[in-house]
Design an enzyme around this catalytic site. Structure first.
Site, PDB file in Angstrom:
ATOM      1  N   ASP A 277       0.522 -13.759 -11.851  1.00  0.00           N
ATOM      2  CA  ASP A 277       1.565 -14.201 -10.924  1.00  0.00           C
ATOM      3  C   ASP A 277       0.988 -15.114  -9.843  1.00  0.00           C
ATOM      4  O   ASP A 277      -0.180 -15.513  -9.895  1.00  0.00           O
ATOM      5  CB  ASP A 277       2.278 -12.994 -10.304  1.00  0.00           C
ATOM      6  N   ASP A 279      -0.179 -14.896  -6.776  1.00  0.00           N
ATOM      7  CA  ASP A 279      -1.431 -14.592  -6.082  1.00  0.00           C
ATOM      8  C   ASP A 279      -2.443 -13.897  -6.982  1.00  0.00           C
ATOM      9  O   ASP A 279      -3.478 -13.419  -6.499  1.00  0.00           O
ATOM     10  CB  ASP A 279      -1.154 -13.755  -4.826  1.00  0.00           C
ATOM     11  N   ASP A 281      -2.499 -11.071  -8.742  1.00  0.00           N
ATOM     12  CA  ASP A 281      -2.761  -9.639  -8.870  1.00  0.00           C
ATOM     13  C   ASP A 281      -2.005  -8.995 -10.031  1.00  0.00           C
ATOM     14  O   ASP A 281      -2.335  -7.897 -10.452  1.00  0.00           O
ATOM     15  CB  ASP A 281      -2.509  -8.894  -7.545  1.00  0.00           C
ATOM     16  N   ARG A 282      -0.985  -9.688 -10.545  1.00  0.00           N
ATOM     17  CA  ARG A 282      -0.251  -9.115 -11.683  1.00  0.00           C
ATOM     18  C   ARG A 282      -0.765  -9.680 -12.994  1.00  0.00           C
ATOM     19  O   ARG A 282      -1.325 -10.775 -13.024  1.00  0.00           O
ATOM     20  CB  ARG A 282       1.230  -9.447 -11.582  1.00  0.00           C
ATOM     21  N   LYS A 376      -4.464  -4.647  -7.102  1.00  0.00           N
ATOM     22  CA  LYS A 376      -4.342  -4.822  -8.540  1.00  0.00           C
ATOM     23  C   LYS A 376      -4.918  -6.188  -8.893  1.00  0.00           C
ATOM     24  O   LYS A 376      -5.036  -7.043  -8.020  1.00  0.00           O
ATOM     25  CB  LYS A 376      -2.903  -4.663  -8.996  1.00  0.00           C
TER      26      LYS A 376
HETATM   27  C1  G1P Z   1       7.491  -4.512  -6.445  1.00  0.00           C
HETATM   28  C2  G1P Z   1       7.021  -3.623  -7.574  1.00  0.00           C
HETATM   29  C3  G1P Z   1       5.923  -2.721  -7.097  1.00  0.00           C
HETATM   30  C4  G1P Z   1       4.797  -3.552  -6.495  1.00  0.00           C
HETATM   31  C5  G1P Z   1       5.353  -4.473  -5.424  1.00  0.00           C
HETATM   32  C6  G1P Z   1       4.292  -5.420  -4.910  1.00  0.00           C
HETATM   33  O1  G1P Z   1       8.005  -3.730  -5.391  1.00  0.00           O
HETATM   34  O2  G1P Z   1       8.085  -2.870  -8.099  1.00  0.00           O
HETATM   35  O3  G1P Z   1       5.449  -1.949  -8.167  1.00  0.00           O
HETATM   36  O4  G1P Z   1       3.820  -2.732  -5.935  1.00  0.00           O
HETATM   37  O5  G1P Z   1       6.420  -5.258  -5.956  1.00  0.00           O
HETATM   38  O6  G1P Z   1       3.780  -6.252  -5.906  1.00  0.00           O
HETATM   39  P1  G1P Z   1       9.574  -3.449  -5.185  1.00  0.00           P
HETATM   40  O7  G1P Z   1      10.249  -4.787  -5.138  1.00  0.00           O
HETATM   41  O8  G1P Z   1      10.019  -2.676  -6.397  1.00  0.00           O
HETATM   42  O9  G1P Z   1       9.654  -2.661  -3.918  1.00  0.00           O
HETATM   43 ZN    ZN Z   2       1.305 -10.632  -6.737  1.00  0.00          ZN
END
Ligand code: G1P
Ligand code: ZN
Length: 543
Positions: A277, A279, A281-282, A376
């Site tokens: 993604d 930045d 981390d995904r 992550k």
């Molecule tokens: C979303 C993801 C969550 C992750 C966060 C930050 O948060 O569901 O797992 O840690 O982005 O990347 P949410 O929008 O559900 O609060």
């Molecule tokens: Zn990210």
């Protein structure tokens, strides 16, 4: 140094969420908004005098200008040393790596992660603490308090720092060091993984298509995959970090990474497809004809981690966020190690990692990582997969199928209903939460509710309690639905519905989770009265 003390009024709505403060770019561009929030961070963390801080970002629109403001404000507040990625670029895991390696006091990351960028897109700022991880609740709460009481901010007069040139310059008692954003991170990856085996895999003709989505990971992926590991040029696509991500939306899901999904479903599919993604981390991993769900991916990585030198002893413990599928629990059970179930958000893994209780952890939202940093890490997950593939000499679909045959399969999907009117979304959650105590024993669709609760988490290390982290409904037959509202959106509310079902016989319902999960979906819709509340029957995004 000339320091200006500018009177500031508290600005509403600066409440850091699961990943720092994320707002529309235009909100951040309002006069004084960014300055106000930066000063609140500085005050909230107890000042920055004498401190060392890492600064980086995902390269999105507004980053460079915001960084110059931050540098001037850190100088005015007495910071001693700043370490900045060249061109202001640092992927989130690389920033975490640098904070730890250089024993910095913390770090500032400019990113809105997987949200779209540009003038009409999103912008964000996240503060990470000295362990390299996202600020925990106590710190974000203190920052939020500071946003409400702020009376002035401090900013130094100074010429802009040349972010393009590696090297250190002195500025009135503060040193500013611009570093290669890739070097330390790449060195860490080389310690963890069997680079020789992965290089051999590529030299034998293994093909990978890695979509960096014109965001932060491009330079990392090119340096590591193409330059060090010998993957052919062109393995990394969309490898230039661009301020508007080249018009792409840097979220590696079936909607925004549609091309990659199509490629992997076609006869021309390479051996592996991957993406990260904004930045970095995904991660997303796809095999030819078979996308691996993030929940399965983290389970497969955990079960095979011992094949990588950095994890040769196997994990000491594992953790997942509550809505993540329970595939990981089965791996923990077989390995005989503890499994921790935490609220959504990477920060909840921080204490467990620091205390040495877990080695690997992950979230259903395309996040996987380990104790190597405190974020992550998208490229890390891809490299661990490559290491496993190099050692097992099987294809991704073969590895996934063998895993399911051994552990059973947790069919899993997440349905997102986006840009909802906040009131209706909150009403749905409120009604369901009031009805929780009376749900057990009632029928929903073709199923019966066995148990229902509102997830709360007691941190085993510091004892802190975090409540209201999602409504869980367990159905007869081992199915589960989880409901929660997103904490990272910038437009209205997003309802996330997580559906799961375990089958010991992995081939029983075929490969498509949507088919296998139909009864759970029907039960979830009925139990939460989704249509009645939000007037929709179909989600915007299915992952
Ligand atoms: C979303 C993801 C969550 C992750 C966060 C930050 O948060 O569901 O797992 O840690 O982005 O990347 P949410 O929008 O559900 O609060
Ligand atoms: Zn990210």
């Amino acid at each position: 140094m000339d320091i200006e003390t500018v009177p500031a009024e508290p600005i509403a709505g600066q409440k850091p969420g699961t990943s720092g403060l994320r707002k529309k770019t235009k909100v951040f561009l309002k006069p004084g908004y960014l300055e106000n929030y930066i000063q609140a961070i500085i005050d909230g963390i107890g000042g920055v005098a004498g401190g060392t801080f890492v600064i980086g970002g995902d390269g999105r629109y507004g980053n460079r200008r915001a960084m110059q403001t931050l540098i001037r404000m850190l100088a005015a507040n007495g910071a001693r040393h700043l370490i900045i990625g060249r061109e202001g670029l640092l992927s989130t895991p690389a920033a975490s790596c640098l904070i730890r390696k250089r024993q910095a006091d913390g770090g500032f990351i400019f990113s809105a992660s997987h949200n779209a960028g540009g003038e009409d897109g999103d912008f964000g700022l996240k503060y990470n603490i000295a362990n390299g991880g996202p600020a925990p609740e106590a710190v974000t709460a203190a920052i939020y308090e500071a946003t409400k009481t702020i009376a002035f901010y401090r900013i130094a007069e100074m010429a802009p720092v040349d972010l393009a040139k590696i090297g250190t310059s002195e500025r009135d008692g503060m040193s500013v060091e611009v570093v290669d954003p890739v070097a330390d991170y790449a060195a860490l990856m080389e310690e963890l993984f069997d680079f020789e085996a992965i290089a051999a895999l590529f030299s034998e003709g293994f093909t990978l298509s890695y979509d960096a989505m014109n965001a932060a990971t491009g330079p990392y992926a090119k340096a590591i995959l193409e330059e060090r590991l010998g993957a052919p040029e062109g393995t990394v696509v969309n490898g230039e970090p661009l301020a508007d991500f080249g018009g792409l939306h840097p979220d590696p899901n079936p909607v925004h990474a549609r091309k990659l999904f199509e490629l992997m479903a076609s006869p021309e599919a390479p051996d592996m497809g991957a993406a990260s993604d904004g930045d970095g981390d995904r991660n997303l991993v796809l095999g030819p004809g078979l996308p691996v769900s993030p929940s399965d991916s983290i389970a497969i990585l955990a079960a095979n981690a011992h094949l990588a030198p950095g994890y040769a002893k196997g994990p000491v413990g594992l953790a997942r966020s509550m809505p993540t599928s329970r595939a990981l629990d089965r791996v923990a059970e077989r390995l005989g190690v503890p499994l921790f179930e935490t609220p959504t958000g990477w920060k909840f893994f921080g204490n467990l990692l620091d205390a040495g209780k877990i080695t690997l952890c992950g979230e259903e939202s395309a996040g996987a990582g380990s104790d190597h940093v405190r974020e992550k890490d998208g490229l890390w997950a891809v490299l661990l997969w490559l290491n496993i593939l190099a050692r097992r000499k099987e294809t991704i679909p073969e590895i996934a199928r063998t895993h399911w045959a051994l552990f059973g399969r947790n069919y899993y999907t997440r349905h997102d209903y986006e840009a909802l009117d906040t009131e209706s979304a909150e009403a749905l959650m409120a009604e369901l939460s009031t009805r929780l105590p009376e749900l057990a024993g009632t029928s929903a669709g073709t199923l019966t509710v066995e148990a229902a609760d509102d997830f709360a988490y007691r941190d085993p290390i510091d004892g802190s309690l975090t409540e209201h982290q999602g409504l869980r409904i367990l159905f007869s037959g081992g199915g589960r639905a989880v409901f929660r509202l997103s904490g990272t959106g910038t437009e209205g509310a997003t309802l996330r519905v997580y559906l799961e079902r375990f089958e010991a016989d992995a081939e029983k319902h075929g490969l498509d989770p949507q088919e296998a999960l139909k009864p759970i979906l029907e039960a979830a819709r009925e139990v939460a009265r989704i249509k009645a509340h939000i007037g929709r029957t179909h989600p915007d995004v299915i992952t």
